[in-house]
Design an enzyme around this catalytic site. Structure first.
Site, PDB file in Angstrom:
ATOM      1  N   CYS A  28       0.844  -1.181   0.000  1.00 30.83           N
ATOM      2  CA  CYS A  28       0.000   0.000   0.000  1.00 30.83           C
ATOM      3  C   CYS A  28       0.887   1.242   0.000  1.00 30.83           C
ATOM      4  O   CYS A  28       1.907   1.304   0.672  1.00 30.83           O
ATOM      5  CB  CYS A  28      -0.947   0.099   1.187  1.00 30.83           C
ATOM      6  SG  CYS A  28      -2.070  -1.280   1.330  1.00 30.83           S
ATOM      7  N   ARG A  45       3.760  -0.234  -4.908  1.00 32.97           N
ATOM      8  CA  ARG A  45       3.522  -0.807  -3.582  1.00 32.97           C
ATOM      9  C   ARG A  45       2.189  -1.546  -3.496  1.00 32.97           C
ATOM     10  O   ARG A  45       1.893  -2.223  -2.511  1.00 32.97           O
ATOM     11  CB  ARG A  45       3.551   0.298  -2.525  1.00 32.97           C
ATOM     12  CG  ARG A  45       4.854   1.057  -2.465  1.00 32.97           C
ATOM     13  CD  ARG A  45       4.769   2.161  -1.444  1.00 32.97           C
ATOM     14  NE  ARG A  45       4.568   1.631  -0.116  1.00 32.97           N
ATOM     15  CZ  ARG A  45       5.530   1.238   0.695  1.00 32.97           C
ATOM     16  NH1 ARG A  45       6.783   1.326   0.312  1.00 32.97           N
ATOM     17  NH2 ARG A  45       5.257   0.763   1.887  1.00 32.97           N
ATOM     18  N   TRP A  56      -2.840  -2.689  -1.687  1.00 34.68           N
ATOM     19  CA  TRP A  56      -2.532  -4.101  -1.915  1.00 34.68           C
ATOM     20  C   TRP A  56      -3.329  -4.847  -0.848  1.00 34.68           C
ATOM     21  O   TRP A  56      -3.044  -4.739   0.347  1.00 34.68           O
ATOM     22  CB  TRP A  56      -1.033  -4.344  -1.747  1.00 34.68           C
ATOM     23  CG  TRP A  56      -0.603  -5.732  -2.069  1.00 34.68           C
ATOM     24  CD1 TRP A  56      -0.283  -6.225  -3.298  1.00 34.68           C
ATOM     25  CD2 TRP A  56      -0.423  -6.814  -1.157  1.00 34.68           C
ATOM     26  NE1 TRP A  56       0.076  -7.545  -3.207  1.00 34.68           N
ATOM     27  CE2 TRP A  56       0.001  -7.937  -1.902  1.00 34.68           C
ATOM     28  CE3 TRP A  56      -0.577  -6.949   0.221  1.00 34.68           C
ATOM     29  CZ2 TRP A  56       0.268  -9.170  -1.314  1.00 34.68           C
ATOM     30  CZ3 TRP A  56      -0.313  -8.184   0.801  1.00 34.68           C
ATOM     31  CH2 TRP A  56       0.114  -9.274   0.034  1.00 34.68           C
ATOM     32  N   ASN A  89      -1.642   1.745   5.858  1.00 33.24           N
ATOM     33  CA  ASN A  89      -0.765   0.742   5.259  1.00 33.24           C
ATOM     34  C   ASN A  89      -0.317  -0.173   6.390  1.00 33.24           C
ATOM     35  O   ASN A  89       0.309   0.287   7.340  1.00 33.24           O
ATOM     36  CB  ASN A  89       0.438   1.456   4.616  1.00 33.24           C
ATOM     37  CG  ASN A  89       1.545   0.502   4.212  1.00 33.24           C
ATOM     38  OD1 ASN A  89       1.291  -0.663   3.959  1.00 33.24           O
ATOM     39  ND2 ASN A  89       2.759   0.987   4.144  1.00 33.24           N
ATOM     40  N   GLY A  90      -0.671  -1.444   6.317  1.00 32.57           N
ATOM     41  CA  GLY A  90      -0.286  -2.369   7.390  1.00 32.57           C
ATOM     42  C   GLY A  90      -1.438  -3.297   7.718  1.00 32.57           C
ATOM     43  O   GLY A  90      -2.396  -3.416   6.954  1.00 32.57           O
ATOM     44  N   GLU A 147      16.702 -17.777  -8.774  1.00 38.10           N
ATOM     45  CA  GLU A 147      16.323 -16.399  -9.107  1.00 38.10           C
ATOM     46  C   GLU A 147      15.690 -16.333 -10.504  1.00 38.10           C
ATOM     47  O   GLU A 147      14.707 -15.626 -10.715  1.00 38.10           O
ATOM     48  CB  GLU A 147      17.572 -15.501  -8.999  1.00 38.10           C
ATOM     49  CG  GLU A 147      17.386 -14.053  -9.411  1.00 38.10           C
ATOM     50  CD  GLU A 147      16.345 -13.272  -8.614  1.00 38.10           C
ATOM     51  OE1 GLU A 147      15.825 -13.787  -7.610  1.00 38.10           O
ATOM     52  OE2 GLU A 147      16.030 -12.148  -9.029  1.00 38.10           O
ATOM     53  N   LYS A 201      11.954 -14.894 -11.141  1.00 38.61           N
ATOM     54  CA  LYS A 201      11.684 -13.778 -12.054  1.00 38.61           C
ATOM     55  C   LYS A 201      10.615 -14.178 -13.062  1.00 38.61           C
ATOM     56  O   LYS A 201       9.689 -13.429 -13.331  1.00 38.61           O
ATOM     57  CB  LYS A 201      12.935 -13.370 -12.842  1.00 38.61           C
ATOM     58  CG  LYS A 201      13.991 -12.527 -12.234  1.00 38.61           C
ATOM     59  CD  LYS A 201      13.651 -11.130 -11.846  1.00 38.61           C
ATOM     60  CE  LYS A 201      12.992 -11.079 -10.490  1.00 38.61           C
ATOM     61  NZ  LYS A 201      13.840 -10.792  -9.365  1.00 38.61           N
ATOM     62  N   GLU A 211       7.111 -14.458 -11.548  1.00 36.54           N
ATOM     63  CA  GLU A 211       6.550 -13.163 -11.159  1.00 36.54           C
ATOM     64  C   GLU A 211       5.947 -12.397 -12.326  1.00 36.54           C
ATOM     65  O   GLU A 211       4.889 -11.807 -12.195  1.00 36.54           O
ATOM     66  CB  GLU A 211       7.657 -12.262 -10.597  1.00 36.54           C
ATOM     67  CG  GLU A 211       8.067 -12.532  -9.199  1.00 36.54           C
ATOM     68  CD  GLU A 211       9.111 -11.525  -8.769  1.00 36.54           C
ATOM     69  OE1 GLU A 211       8.801 -10.721  -7.888  1.00 36.54           O
ATOM     70  OE2 GLU A 211      10.229 -11.528  -9.318  1.00 36.54           O
ATOM     71  N   HIS A 255      16.587 -36.471  -8.620  1.00 34.72           N
ATOM     72  CA  HIS A 255      15.910 -36.991  -7.429  1.00 34.72           C
ATOM     73  C   HIS A 255      14.418 -36.639  -7.417  1.00 34.72           C
ATOM     74  O   HIS A 255      13.787 -36.664  -6.367  1.00 34.72           O
ATOM     75  CB  HIS A 255      16.594 -36.472  -6.163  1.00 34.72           C
ATOM     76  CG  HIS A 255      18.015 -36.917  -6.053  1.00 34.72           C
ATOM     77  ND1 HIS A 255      18.369 -38.219  -5.726  1.00 34.72           N
ATOM     78  CD2 HIS A 255      19.184 -36.263  -6.287  1.00 34.72           C
ATOM     79  CE1 HIS A 255      19.690 -38.329  -5.728  1.00 34.72           C
ATOM     80  NE2 HIS A 255      20.206 -37.162  -6.078  1.00 34.72           N
ATOM     81  N   LYS A 272       5.789  -4.194  -4.388  1.00 32.74           N
ATOM     82  CA  LYS A 272       7.241  -4.037  -4.328  1.00 32.74           C
ATOM     83  C   LYS A 272       7.768  -4.199  -2.911  1.00 32.74           C
ATOM     84  O   LYS A 272       8.776  -4.819  -2.675  1.00 32.74           O
ATOM     85  CB  LYS A 272       7.605  -2.655  -4.869  1.00 32.74           C
ATOM     86  CG  LYS A 272       9.071  -2.362  -4.892  1.00 32.74           C
ATOM     87  CD  LYS A 272       9.720  -3.084  -6.030  1.00 32.74           C
ATOM     88  CE  LYS A 272      11.218  -2.916  -6.062  1.00 32.74           C
ATOM     89  NZ  LYS A 272      11.838  -4.053  -6.747  1.00 32.74           N
TER      90      LYS A 272
HETATM   91  C1  F6R Z   1      11.390 -10.476  -6.413  1.00 26.54           C
HETATM   92  C2  F6R Z   1      11.238  -9.495  -5.361  1.00 26.54           C
HETATM   93  C3  F6R Z   1      10.910  -9.968  -3.996  1.00 26.54           C
HETATM   94  C4  F6R Z   1      11.785  -9.227  -2.977  1.00 26.54           C
HETATM   95  C5  F6R Z   1      11.352  -9.575  -1.550  1.00 26.54           C
HETATM   96  C6  F6R Z   1      12.255  -8.912  -0.530  1.00 26.54           C
HETATM   97  O1  F6R Z   1      11.644  -9.881  -7.646  1.00 26.54           O
HETATM   98  O2  F6R Z   1      11.378  -8.325  -5.588  1.00 26.54           O
HETATM   99  O3  F6R Z   1      11.063 -11.339  -3.864  1.00 26.54           O
HETATM  100  O4  F6R Z   1      13.115  -9.563  -3.195  1.00 26.54           O
HETATM  101  O5  F6R Z   1      10.040  -9.173  -1.338  1.00 26.54           O
HETATM  102  O6  F6R Z   1      12.205  -7.525  -0.638  1.00 26.54           O
HETATM  103  P1  F6R Z   1      13.332  -6.606  -0.055  1.00 26.54           P
HETATM  104  O7  F6R Z   1      14.592  -6.920  -0.759  1.00 26.54           O
HETATM  105  O8  F6R Z   1      12.844  -5.219  -0.310  1.00 26.54           O
HETATM  106  O9  F6R Z   1      13.438  -6.910   1.407  1.00 26.54           O
END
Ligand code: F6R
Length: 613
Positions: free
Chosen positions: A2, A27, A74, A100-101, A486, A490, A493, A509, A608
């Protein structure tokens, strides 16, 4: 999660808030809304969907107001919908609030209010908190909204950043924070409030980061900070070191691709002033000032989430190899709820792009209470995790706005490598030759990243070819195993394709059962100690007709023969390879995402900055 924005001053509030919400949309983007106060009239407008949907709905509405609050959501409590969107109005209609929270004990408070005859128009915890505040307000002698808020906040558990306005107070926004970020921008006769500095930067560079358990009473000419005990606190003003251009797209179609292409310069910025290969040294104040503590650590625990956790996994391999210190990498969400053994002499490395991830933050608070030394590797300057850490190093990647983390990840890897090299050098667990060789290699990384980016078009073509696959497998070994994870993250997502990352040898396995002629299998198979072994793994996939896509080192003549498609990267020391091998995977995911018509900067269900647990 949010985004919140508030404004009080001489300007028209709506354009400031709208622009701010667009900047904070990363956000959360399932619904948004604004509350505008003008001539004693409090108008609340909200809409399911993105901020652009709200903007469209607002055409022709009464927008006149010099004070207002806005929110982009969000969802936590209640599905995305118009009625669950913020701001919420109190029962009397006198108050409006954004949040937010998560209020964890909202159900209990809701029941109390229901017993008193309250009814609710949304499913949110926010509406409950707001009416709780109003109920207290109507019953306290002082009639002070600020006091009502303080009383209410002492009863609630959970996380919040709230902004509250009162129809009868034409100039004041009351704000409070615990666990969710709040920045207040100080202008001339005006104040701006937001979840981060991006909505504020074009108006002022002077900001105050509000701390947990603090309350702000904000008027155009006055900012009063207090704690929940009603004691005044002197605001600590920080100067923002950020330019507006850094948070705009600069001609790129999406933030994500802009941020991928920024990596030669963000990695350079991260190394600049720290790494001096010619002089054979690394200077990092956060490390140098605590070198004994780091070098003598009995154990290093790395705590992070998501992509940052993957950076931690790479660091585990590197630190154990170079420094001979045992390393454990923990998901912050697990660390905080189990009963981890943290001994004196242990060092915790926290990795976070946003510096606001709730799970990481709370895990660190817990570890700090137990006496752990916290070293933060954070991108967002002045963020909660940066401030909580005993020492640390910023990644200097600049604002990362695309929801999928890219440039922050390579910045984290660069910092972690410099930290490991510094410790190893001090501890003498690395030879001078190897140390110098790795410094030279690191120094060359920005150029090699730029060389990879020049061939981005090849990955676009590959993406078009494989975009309709329903599953992907990513395999790597050693330093590149976390890059397989990773790459899978990606792709999931931003393309919504199911993907799994595995150590290449572990595939037999279980996951090998998935392999058939429809399954693309991405191998990260650069020249390293395990190259022959990974070639054998490719053979195993080929024998089962899987479609092999490989990321390989220039000059490798074996892998292309086994691969349906391959992408080459410049030769690099295996220890540093993850900074390079991740780049083609970021590009592949991006191009698959756009080929499928997905809004890659705002993929569904994600946000984010995950400031809820
Ligand atoms: C993936 C992504 C998330 C963040 C995770 C941690 O692309 O962005 O998996 O890496 O939410 O966020 P931070 O690094 O801000 O603590």
């Amino acid at each position: 999660m949010c985004g919140i924005v508030g404004y009080t001053g001489p300007r028209q509030a709506y354009p400031v808030i709208l622009k701010g919400l667009k900047r904070l949309e990363y956000r959360g983007y399932d619904s948004s809304g604004v509350a505008l106060l003008h001539n004693g009239q409090l108008n609340v407008y909200k809409k399911k969907g993105k901020v652009a949907d709200l903007e469209e709905m607002m055409i022709g509405k009464s927008l006149e107001a010099t004070i207002g609050i806005g929110h982009t959501r969000w969802a936590t409590h209640g599905e995305p919908s118009d009625r669950n969107a913020h701001p919420h109005s109190s029962k009397s209609g006198r108050l409006a609030m954004i949040h937010n929270g998560i209020i964890e004990n909202y159900a209990l408070i809701k029941q109390e209010l229901l017993n008193k005859g309250y009814s609710f128009t949304s499913d949110t915890d926010t509406e409950v908190l707001l009416n709780f505040i109003e109920d207290i307000h109507q019953h306290i002698e002082s009639g002070s909204l600020e006091e009502a808020l303080r009383i209410a906040l002492k009863r609630v558990s959970g996380a919040y950043c709230i902004l509250l306005i009162d129809q009868n107070d034409p100039e004041t926004i009351i704000a409070a924070r615990k666990g969710s970020p709040l920045v207040i921008g100080i202008g001339k006769g005006e104040h701006f409030l937001a979840s981060d500095a991006s909505p504020i930067i074009e108006y002022t560079k002077e900001v105050v980061y509000v701390n947990d358990y603090e309350l702000a009473i904000v008027k155009p000419d006055e900012l009063i900070l207090k704690n929940l005990g009603n004691e005044k606190i002197t605001p600590f003003i920080t100067k923002l070191d950020m330019e507006l251009a850094a948070i705009e797209k600069g001609g790129y179609e999406h933030f994500m691709i802009k941020e991928i292409f920024e990596q030669p310069s963000t990695i350079y910025d991260c190394l600049r002033g720290r790494l001096d290969a010619a002089a054979g040294m690394i200077r990092m104040a956060g490390v140098d000032n605590h070198i004994e503590q780091l070098t003598n650590a009995n154990r290093i625990m790395i705590v992070a989430c998501g992509t940052s956790w993957h950076a931690g996994l790479v660091a585990e391999y590197i630190i154990e190899e170079l420094c001979r210190i045992p390393v454990e990498v923990e998901y912050a969400s697990e660390f905080r709820y189990r009963n981890p053994i943290v001994n004196k002499g242990d060092v915790i490395i926290a990795i976070s792009q946003s510096g606001e991830t709730a799970d990481t933050l709370v895990a660190l608070e817990k570890a700090k209470e137990n006496g752990a030394f916290i070293f933060g590797i954070v991108n967002a300057v002045g963020s909660s995790i940066a401030r909580l850490s005993n020492a640390g190093a910023y990644t200097h990647a600049g604002p990362e706005i695309g929801v999928a983390s890219t440039k922050a990840f390579t910045g984290q890897l660069a910092v972690l490598m410099m930290v490991a090299l510094t410790i190893a050098h001090h501890k003498k667990t690395i030879t001078q030759e190897r140390y110098q060789a790795l410094l030279n290699e690191l120094q060359d990384i920005p150029e090699k990243v730029a060389a990879i980016l020049k061939n981005a078009e090849a990955l676009r073509k590959m993406a078009d070819k494989y975009k309709d696959a329903s599953d992907f497998l990513f395999l790597g070994r050693g330093y590149n195993f976390p890059i397989a994870l990773e790459g899978a993250l990606k792709l999931k997502e931003i393309s919504y394709i199911h993907a799994e990352g595995y150590p290449a040898a572990e595939m037999k396995h279980g996951p090998i059962a998935l392999v058939d002629e429809n399954l693309p299998v991405v191998f990260i198979a650069t020249n390293d100690l395990y190259h022959e072994k990974i070639i054998s793994n490719m053979q195993e996939i080929k024998a089962r007709k899987g479609k092999i896509i490989s990321i390989i080192t220039e000059g490798d003549t074996t892998s292309p023969k086994l691969s349906h498609d391959y992408f080459t990267i410049p030769p690099v020391d295996e220890l540093i390879a993850p900074i390079l091998t991740v780049i083609p995977l970021q590009l592949l995911s991006y191009y698959v995402g756009i080929a499928k018509g997905i809004d890659v900067d705002k993929p569904r269900n994600l946000a984010k900055s995950v400031t809820v647990e």
